[in-house]
Design a protein around this motif. Structure first.
Motif, mmCIF file in Angstrom:
data_model
loop_
_atom_site.group_PDB
_atom_site.id
_atom_site.type_symbol
_atom_site.label_atom_id
_atom_site.label_comp_id
_atom_site.label_asym_id
_atom_site.label_seq_id
_atom_site.Cartn_x
_atom_site.Cartn_y
_atom_site.Cartn_z
ATOM 1 N N TYR A 100 16.063 82.455 -7.387
ATOM 2 C CA TYR A 100 17.414 83.476 -7.229
ATOM 3 C C TYR A 100 16.674 85.007 -7.468
ATOM 4 C CZ TYR A 100 19.925 79.473 -8.307
ATOM 5 O OH TYR A 100 20.585 78.480 -8.234
ATOM 6 N N VAL A 101 15.584 85.700 -7.937
ATOM 7 C CA VAL A 101 15.043 86.770 -7.460
ATOM 8 C C VAL A 101 14.684 87.008 -6.400
ATOM 9 C CG1 VAL A 101 13.506 88.599 -8.510
ATOM 10 C CG2 VAL A 101 14.946 86.565 -10.259
ATOM 11 N N THR A 102 14.239 86.028 -6.333
ATOM 12 C CA THR A 102 13.337 86.901 -5.101
ATOM 13 C C THR A 102 13.839 86.446 -3.088
ATOM 14 O OG1 THR A 102 11.445 85.375 -5.596
ATOM 15 C CG2 THR A 102 11.316 85.562 -3.122
ATOM 16 N N HIS A 103 15.304 86.185 -3.366
ATOM 17 C CA HIS A 103 15.594 85.854 -2.308
ATOM 18 C C HIS A 103 16.524 87.101 -2.463
ATOM 19 C CE1 HIS A 103 14.070 81.585 -1.702
ATOM 20 N NE2 HIS A 103 13.664 82.095 -1.156
ATOM 21 N N PRO A 104 17.253 88.387 -2.173
ATOM 22 C CA PRO A 104 18.310 89.368 -1.953
ATOM 23 C C PRO A 104 19.194 88.844 -1.449
ATOM 24 C CG PRO A 104 16.258 90.463 -2.091
ATOM 25 C CD PRO A 104 15.727 89.030 -2.313
ATOM 26 N N ALA A 105 18.788 88.820 -0.584
ATOM 27 C CA ALA A 105 19.562 88.164 1.607
ATOM 28 C C ALA A 105 21.262 87.264 0.687
ATOM 29 C CB ALA A 105 19.088 88.375 2.378
ATOM 30 N N ILE A 106 20.266 86.126 -0.269
ATOM 31 C CA ILE A 106 20.969 85.128 -0.748
ATOM 32 C C ILE A 106 22.068 85.264 -2.126
ATOM 33 C CG2 ILE A 106 21.226 82.673 -1.329
ATOM 34 C CD1 ILE A 106 18.862 82.147 0.685
ATOM 35 N N ASN A 107 21.142 86.119 -3.024
ATOM 36 C CA ASN A 107 21.442 87.031 -4.284
ATOM 37 C C ASN A 107 21.623 88.081 -4.713
ATOM 38 O OD1 ASN A 107 22.615 85.941 -6.988
ATOM 39 N ND2 ASN A 107 20.602 85.321 -7.567
ATOM 40 N N PRO A 108 22.308 89.126 -3.965
ATOM 41 C CA PRO A 108 21.599 90.366 -4.637
ATOM 42 C C PRO A 108 21.645 90.555 -5.839
ATOM 43 C CG PRO A 108 24.255 89.752 -3.129
ATOM 44 C CD PRO A 108 23.108 88.750 -3.289
ATOM 45 N N THR A 109 21.997 89.812 -6.354
ATOM 46 C CA THR A 109 22.292 90.998 -8.156
ATOM 47 C C THR A 109 21.118 90.181 -8.893
ATOM 48 O OG1 THR A 109 23.259 88.439 -8.897
ATOM 49 C CG2 THR A 109 24.677 90.017 -8.263
ATOM 50 N N GLY A 110 20.543 89.424 -8.192
ATOM 51 C CA GLY A 110 19.259 88.836 -8.822
ATOM 52 C C GLY A 110 19.298 87.689 -10.069
ATOM 53 N N VAL A 111 20.786 87.734 -10.638
ATOM 54 C CA VAL A 111 20.794 86.918 -11.532
ATOM 55 C C VAL A 111 20.487 85.218 -11.393
ATOM 56 C CG1 VAL A 111 23.438 85.777 -13.045
ATOM 57 C CG2 VAL A 111 22.873 88.034 -12.319
ATOM 58 N N VAL A 112 19.981 84.877 -12.381
ATOM 59 C CA VAL A 112 19.285 83.424 -12.887
ATOM 60 C C VAL A 112 20.288 82.666 -13.339
ATOM 61 C CG1 VAL A 112 17.720 82.327 -13.476
ATOM 62 C CG2 VAL A 112 17.127 84.562 -12.222
ATOM 63 N N PRO A 113 21.279 81.859 -12.895
ATOM 64 C CA PRO A 113 22.008 80.616 -13.907
ATOM 65 C C PRO A 113 21.304 80.496 -14.714
ATOM 66 C CG PRO A 113 20.954 79.303 -11.260
ATOM 67 C CD PRO A 113 19.995 80.859 -12.042
ATOM 68 N N LYS A 114 21.586 79.912 -15.570
ATOM 69 C CA LYS A 114 21.105 79.663 -17.206
ATOM 70 C C LYS A 114 21.036 78.192 -16.859
ATOM 71 C CE LYS A 114 22.316 79.377 -22.212
ATOM 72 N NZ LYS A 114 23.221 79.774 -22.912
ATOM 73 N N GLY A 115 21.886 77.447 -16.535
ATOM 74 C CA GLY A 115 22.136 75.648 -15.930
ATOM 75 C C GLY A 115 20.678 75.358 -15.419
ATOM 76 N N PRO A 116 20.507 74.104 -14.326
ATOM 77 C CA PRO A 116 21.655 73.130 -15.515
ATOM 78 C C PRO A 116 20.821 72.782 -16.182
ATOM 79 C CG PRO A 116 20.102 72.000 -13.485
ATOM 80 C CD PRO A 116 20.578 74.096 -13.394
ATOM 81 N N ASP A 117 21.609 71.755 -17.349
ATOM 82 C CA ASP A 117 20.651 70.877 -18.427
ATOM 83 C C ASP A 117 19.410 70.573 -17.661
ATOM 84 O OD1 ASP A 117 20.410 69.770 -20.574
ATOM 85 O OD2 ASP A 117 22.553 68.336 -20.969
ATOM 86 N N LEU A 118 18.688 70.897 -18.615
ATOM 87 C CA LEU A 118 16.859 69.584 -17.971
ATOM 88 C C LEU A 118 16.951 69.028 -19.461
ATOM 89 C CD1 LEU A 118 15.655 73.249 -17.035
ATOM 90 C CD2 LEU A 118 17.014 71.590 -15.611
ATOM 91 N N SER A 119 17.765 68.743 -20.293
ATOM 92 C CA SER A 119 17.501 67.590 -21.306
ATOM 93 C C SER A 119 17.583 66.128 -20.351
ATOM 94 C CB SER A 119 18.661 68.032 -22.355
ATOM 95 O OG SER A 119 19.347 67.832 -22.027
ATOM 96 N N VAL A 120 18.449 66.286 -19.353
ATOM 97 C CA VAL A 120 18.922 64.643 -18.448
ATOM 98 C C VAL A 120 17.708 64.684 -18.311
ATOM 99 C CG1 VAL A 120 20.652 65.703 -18.036
ATOM 100 C CG2 VAL A 120 19.023 66.193 -16.812
ATOM 101 N N TRP A 121 16.565 64.615 -17.670
ATOM 102 C CA TRP A 121 14.854 64.559 -17.644
ATOM 103 C C TRP A 121 14.563 64.260 -18.711
ATOM 104 C CZ3 TRP A 121 13.469 64.976 -12.084
ATOM 105 C CH2 TRP A 121 14.282 65.442 -11.560
#
Length: 330
Positions: A300-321
């Motif tokens: 989410y940070v390295t591809h500004p052409a796809i995600n220009p804001t660089g905001v990293v999503p909080k999810g998904p819920d990793l407790s399912v693993w």
């Protein structure tokens, strides 16, 4: 006809984009091999066939924990017990110019190679190199030169060329009697799934994206059916092909589903693939190599052409693993 992206895009995407918006992966530049058949003496460089000698403690495997191609080599190195034979360097998950950087280490330098950026080893090996610097790669600590960045061959050679240094009871990930059946499956998974998610994410035209999307989910549907009657892809034991599929699946919901627009189904919505991925994740030496923080920050940070804001999503819920099983060494 293909067009080469501008420098920032090339650094992000490691390939070329055709006129119809289809992304094509950059070829591996360094294809030397560490081989038991090398004619080089210990401490020498490659022989005239580009083969380097097997030598404990000489080579350094450079990985990014976010990268699925590097993740393969990390899993295989651990499963085979090669931690003491081949040392490990981990780069920062956020890649910026001039490429992968050793900013996780004290002084922002790899303590063995003494370099700040992996590109330094690439250019020391080939001063004319102009492509994108990639991981995984194996670097010779004696010369500082890159031996190989040929990620498909690296894991096979760990299985077949380092056998004298495998731990007792190490799995046979590339058994000779299964290779003829396994290789076509590996090729299909690479084309449609491993590389397919990137072809979705980096496509620049709707038609190219939809073609890659359709191939991806058609292949996942085939694998879903196969795993309905098989514990792992080749039977009751994990093999090389399972390593290669797992590293894509474990990133699917955390990165590819949203970031690369592979959003027909989440992994958690494909019952057999989800069961399979969770079972591998719970095995010693598998889930312990997964770093979801590095994965999400990288994509989410390295591809500004796809995600220009660089905001990293909080999810998904990793407790399912499931709970992570112990690592196999360090």
């Amino acid at each position: 006809m293909t067009t080469t992206p501008s420098a920032p895009d090339k650094a992000q995407f490691a390939g070329e984009v055709s006129e119809r918006g289809e992304w094509k992966r950059q070829a591996n530049h360094f294809t030397g091999r560490i081989s038991r058949d090398s004619t080089s003496a210990p401490g020498e460089g490659p022989d005239n066939q580009g083969r380097w000698p097997v030598e404990v403690g000489r080579y350094r495997l450079v990985v990014c924990l976010a990268c699925p191609w590097a993740h393969r080599s990390l899993i295989v190195r651990g499963l085979l017990g090669l931690q003491d034979a081949i040392s490990l360097a981990v780069v920062d998950p956020v890649r910026e110019e001039p490429g992968w950087r050793f900013w996780l280490d004290e002084g922002h330098r790899d303590p063995v190679l003494g370099i700040e950026h992996l590109s330094e080893a690439y250019l020391a090996t080939d001063p004319t190199f102009e492509g994108r610097v990639t991981v995984p790669c194996i670097v010779d600590t004696l010369t500082g030169h890159v031996v190989t960045n040929d990620y498909p061959q690296i894991t096979l050679d760990l299985s077949t060329e380092w056998v004298e240094h495998h731990r007792p009871g190490a799995p046979d990930l590339w058994p000779e009697d299964l290779r003829a059946e396994m290789q076509p499956l590996i090729d299909e998974i690479y084309a449609d799934v491993n590389n397919g998610v990137y072809r979705c994410g980096f496509a620049t035209e709707q038609e190219a994206y939809e073609e890659a999307y359709d191939r991806l989910f058609a292949r996942l549907d085939v694998l879903e059916e196969r795993l309905g009657s098989s514990r792992f892809l080749m039977g009751d034991e994990p093999r090389e092909v399972d390593v290669r599929l797992f590293t894509t699946l474990v990133r699917f919901d955390a990165a590819y589903h949203g970031h690369f627009k592979t959003n027909r189904s989440k992994l958690t919505e494909m019952p057999n693939l989800w069961r399979y991925a969770r079972e591998l994740y719970a095995l010693p030496g598998w889930g312990s190599t997964v770093d979801f923080d590095h994965i999400k920050r990288h994509y989410y940070v390295t591809h500004p052409a796809i995600n220009p804001t660089g905001v990293v999503p909080k999810g998904p819920d990793l407790s399912v693993w499931p709970a992570v099983a112990p690592a196999l060494g360090d």
